[in-house]
Design a protein around this motif. Sequence first.
Motif, short mmCIF file in Angstrom:
data_model
loop_
_atom_site.label_atom_id
_atom_site.label_comp_id
_atom_site.label_asym_id
_atom_site.label_seq_id
_atom_site.Cartn_x
_atom_site.Cartn_y
_atom_site.Cartn_z
N LEU A 179 94.06 -24.77 -17.30
CA LEU A 179 93.39 -25.25 -16.08
C LEU A 179 92.67 -24.12 -15.33
O LEU A 179 92.45 -24.21 -14.12
N GLN A 180 92.27 -23.07 -16.05
CA GLN A 180 91.66 -21.93 -15.37
C GLN A 180 90.36 -22.29 -14.66
O GLN A 180 90.15 -21.86 -13.51
N PRO A 181 89.44 -23.07 -15.26
CA PRO A 181 88.23 -23.44 -14.50
C PRO A 181 88.54 -24.22 -13.23
O PRO A 181 87.88 -24.01 -12.21
N LEU A 182 89.54 -25.09 -13.26
CA LEU A 182 89.93 -25.83 -12.06
C LEU A 182 90.50 -24.89 -11.01
O LEU A 182 90.18 -25.00 -9.81
N ARG A 183 91.32 -23.94 -11.44
CA ARG A 183 91.88 -22.95 -10.51
C ARG A 183 90.75 -22.18 -9.82
O ARG A 183 90.76 -22.00 -8.59
N GLU A 184 89.79 -21.72 -10.60
CA GLU A 184 88.70 -20.91 -10.03
C GLU A 184 87.81 -21.74 -9.11
O GLU A 184 87.38 -21.26 -8.05
N ALA A 185 87.55 -23.00 -9.50
CA ALA A 185 86.69 -23.85 -8.68
C ALA A 185 87.34 -24.19 -7.34
O ALA A 185 86.69 -24.18 -6.29
N LEU A 186 88.63 -24.46 -7.35
CA LEU A 186 89.34 -24.76 -6.11
C LEU A 186 89.42 -23.53 -5.21
O LEU A 186 89.28 -23.63 -3.99
N THR A 187 89.64 -22.37 -5.80
CA THR A 187 89.70 -21.13 -5.02
C THR A 187 88.36 -20.85 -4.36
O THR A 187 88.29 -20.50 -3.17
N ALA A 188 87.26 -21.00 -5.11
CA ALA A 188 85.94 -20.75 -4.55
C ALA A 188 85.59 -21.74 -3.45
O ALA A 188 85.04 -21.37 -2.40
N ALA A 189 85.92 -23.02 -3.65
CA ALA A 189 85.63 -24.03 -2.64
C ALA A 189 86.45 -23.80 -1.39
O ALA A 189 85.96 -23.93 -0.26
#
Length: 297
Positions: free
Chosen positions: A150-160
């Motif tokens: 789930l790394q892309p989801l982790r990064e997208a949530l952190t950036a948002a």
Amino acid sequence: MRGMSAPHFIFDRPLHRRRRDRAAATQHRVAPVIEALAERLLDRLDDTTRRFGRALEIGGRGIVAPALRARGIPFVTSMDLSPRQVAGAGGLAVAGDEEWLPFAEGSFDLVVANFCLHWVNDLPGALAQIRRAMTPDGLFLATLPALGTLQPLREALTAADAALRGGASPRVSPFPELRDGAALLQRAGFALPVADLEEVSLAYRDPLMLLRDLQAAGETSAILSRDARIPPRNLFPQALSALPGGAEGIPVTIRLLTLTGWSPGPDQPRAARPGSATARLSDALGVPEHKAGDAVG
């Protein structure tokens, strides 16, 4: 739980138990994925000729216990943090905590933990308790998500989160690395420890369905340090819109870490003591032997 400040308390275990309770009624939505993960783990039993008589399965969601009985194991005990989850396993079922195993020493010759130990605060301690509950020369098998899941989801949530609030709250659980696997088993006292990694690839045409599937499986974040405030309305739409995707949908990768270890037993192979060899490697290979420093040409 929120008042606990010890560094090893990462997860809100009561919250996770409640989510697993609720998931007992919804996880059928993601049954193909759950069943595939369980099947991959149980396939490891085909790698040994050992026959088992008393098995403990942890976190099997009503899938692992019947599969073990179908393999001819006569006595199967199921345990889960969630009473509702373990009620669906059939046979002997125990609602219990992986961090406080309620079993006597030497109770089982096989322990299978399917995709559940990643929510344990003290994983080395839990593994040590599992080993103590095993007979000598018993087999332990476990799967859990590894770092990168789930790394892309982790990064997208952190950036948002950072864009909308100026800071980030952890919304995806931390996962262990491959290199940690065998070391954890060895630290817990297992013999012949092995950790390996494989990737399970999924694809979602609608990114919102990914979040709904995680919720249906009871796998949403239960991190103690999470932000308890209601998230901004645009948080998830903004994060989901940033996920990479194409004609085949949004790719989601589960990096599946499998742990294999044996409880120490008298008949297991052991490394020979240094200097105890009775044959020369050069004789076995049929080549001349040279001393250190000799010129070879």
